[in-house]
Enzyme design. Structure first.
Site, PDB file in Angstrom:
ATOM      1  N   SER A   1       0.866  -1.176   0.000  1.00  0.00           N
ATOM      2  CA  SER A   1       0.000   0.000   0.000  1.00  0.00           C
ATOM      3  C   SER A   1       0.903   1.226   0.000  1.00  0.00           C
ATOM      4  O   SER A   1       1.786   1.325  -0.850  1.00  0.00           O
ATOM      5  CB  SER A   1      -0.954  -0.037   1.203  1.00  0.00           C
ATOM      6  OG  SER A   1      -1.889   1.019   1.133  1.00  0.00           O
TER       7      SER A   1
ATOM      8  N   HIS B   1      -2.745  -1.086  -3.194  1.00  0.00           N
ATOM      9  CA  HIS B   1      -3.938  -0.275  -2.990  1.00  0.00           C
ATOM     10  C   HIS B   1      -3.863   0.971  -3.871  1.00  0.00           C
ATOM     11  O   HIS B   1      -2.902   1.744  -3.779  1.00  0.00           O
ATOM     12  CB  HIS B   1      -4.060   0.154  -1.529  1.00  0.00           C
ATOM     13  CG  HIS B   1      -4.300  -0.986  -0.590  1.00  0.00           C
ATOM     14  ND1 HIS B   1      -4.069  -0.898   0.755  1.00  0.00           N
ATOM     15  CD2 HIS B   1      -4.759  -2.248  -0.804  1.00  0.00           C
ATOM     16  CE1 HIS B   1      -4.367  -2.043   1.336  1.00  0.00           C
ATOM     17  NE2 HIS B   1      -4.786  -2.886   0.401  1.00  0.00           N
TER      18      HIS B   1
ATOM     19  N   ASP C   1      -4.256  -4.771   6.082  1.00  0.00           N
ATOM     20  CA  ASP C   1      -4.595  -5.669   4.990  1.00  0.00           C
ATOM     21  C   ASP C   1      -3.378  -6.536   4.676  1.00  0.00           C
ATOM     22  O   ASP C   1      -2.253  -6.036   4.563  1.00  0.00           O
ATOM     23  CB  ASP C   1      -5.005  -4.865   3.752  1.00  0.00           C
ATOM     24  CG  ASP C   1      -5.567  -5.727   2.636  1.00  0.00           C
ATOM     25  OD1 ASP C   1      -6.021  -6.850   2.922  1.00  0.00           O
ATOM     26  OD2 ASP C   1      -5.551  -5.262   1.482  1.00  0.00           O
TER      27      ASP C   1
END
Length: 198
Positions: free
Chosen positions: A15, A42, A139
């Site tokens: 991310s 992401h 995540d």
């Protein structure tokens, strides 16, 4: 114990700060690297991903943004398209393929690292290597645990070297990680992975 020659696929989650981390890993993989690499980063919803074009000019491997049902090809890097979860499907006797889903976001993200990791763990089992890179949420922790539980191997970027340490820290806290490595250490180890054993 990690066996570089037993790995059949690599999945990577990232991310915030992840593009910089990937730039340390993907360009060093040689043209003869015989494994598929599936990557979730992401990205903002509704915006085209610039990542395939960015890395295509820097990498020796083929770079793809896959379509639903594409067969997974060794020596190819697949970036999850924006707005879609990317999963691995493995029918009995068939080569693993990509599935794209518009199911709700997981941990506020679509694509989700957890979704990719969990589906890949089911498909590849002990032949999977998961890598958790820099990111600002958790995540990937649940998915990394799924990889470990399936007999695969998991690495996390050393949080001290990550622009956003939350993602690798969460994977480490979930007891999902076999090794915590710097990006340089990962690059060396990745280059040793080849698909030699069924």
């Amino acid at each position: 114990m990690f066996d570089a020659h037993r790995i059949g696929a690599v999945v990577i989650g990232a991310s915030a700060g992840g593009v910089e981390a990937l730039n340390h890993l993907l360009p060093v993989l040689p043209r003869a690297f015989g494994l598929p690499v599936l990557v979730v980063v992401h990205v903002r919803q509704g915006q085209p991903s610039l990542l395939p074009g960015l890395f295509a000019s820097r990498c020796q491997l083929a770079i793809e943004e896959p379509f639903d049902k594409d067969v997974i090809v060794p020596g190819t890097v697949y970036f999850a398209p924006p707005g879609y979860h990317m999963l691995v499907e493995a029918e009995d006797g068939a080569a693993p393929s990509i599935a794209l889903s518009v199911d709700p976001p997981v941990r506020f993200s679509r694509p989700s690292v957890d979704v990719l990791f969990e589906s890949a763990a089911h498909a590849y089992g002990e032949r999977l290597l998961g890598i958790v890179l820099s990111g600002a949420n958790d995540d990937g922790a649940r998915g990394a645990r799924a990889i470990r539980d399936a007999g695969g191997a998991c690495w996390a970027q050393n949080p001290e070297t990550a622009s956003a340490p939350a993602m690798p820290l969460a994977a480490i806290a979930a007891d999902a990680v076999h090794e915590v490595l710097t990006l340089d250490e990962m690059a060396v180890r990745l280059s040793q992975c080849t698909d030699r054993k069924p």
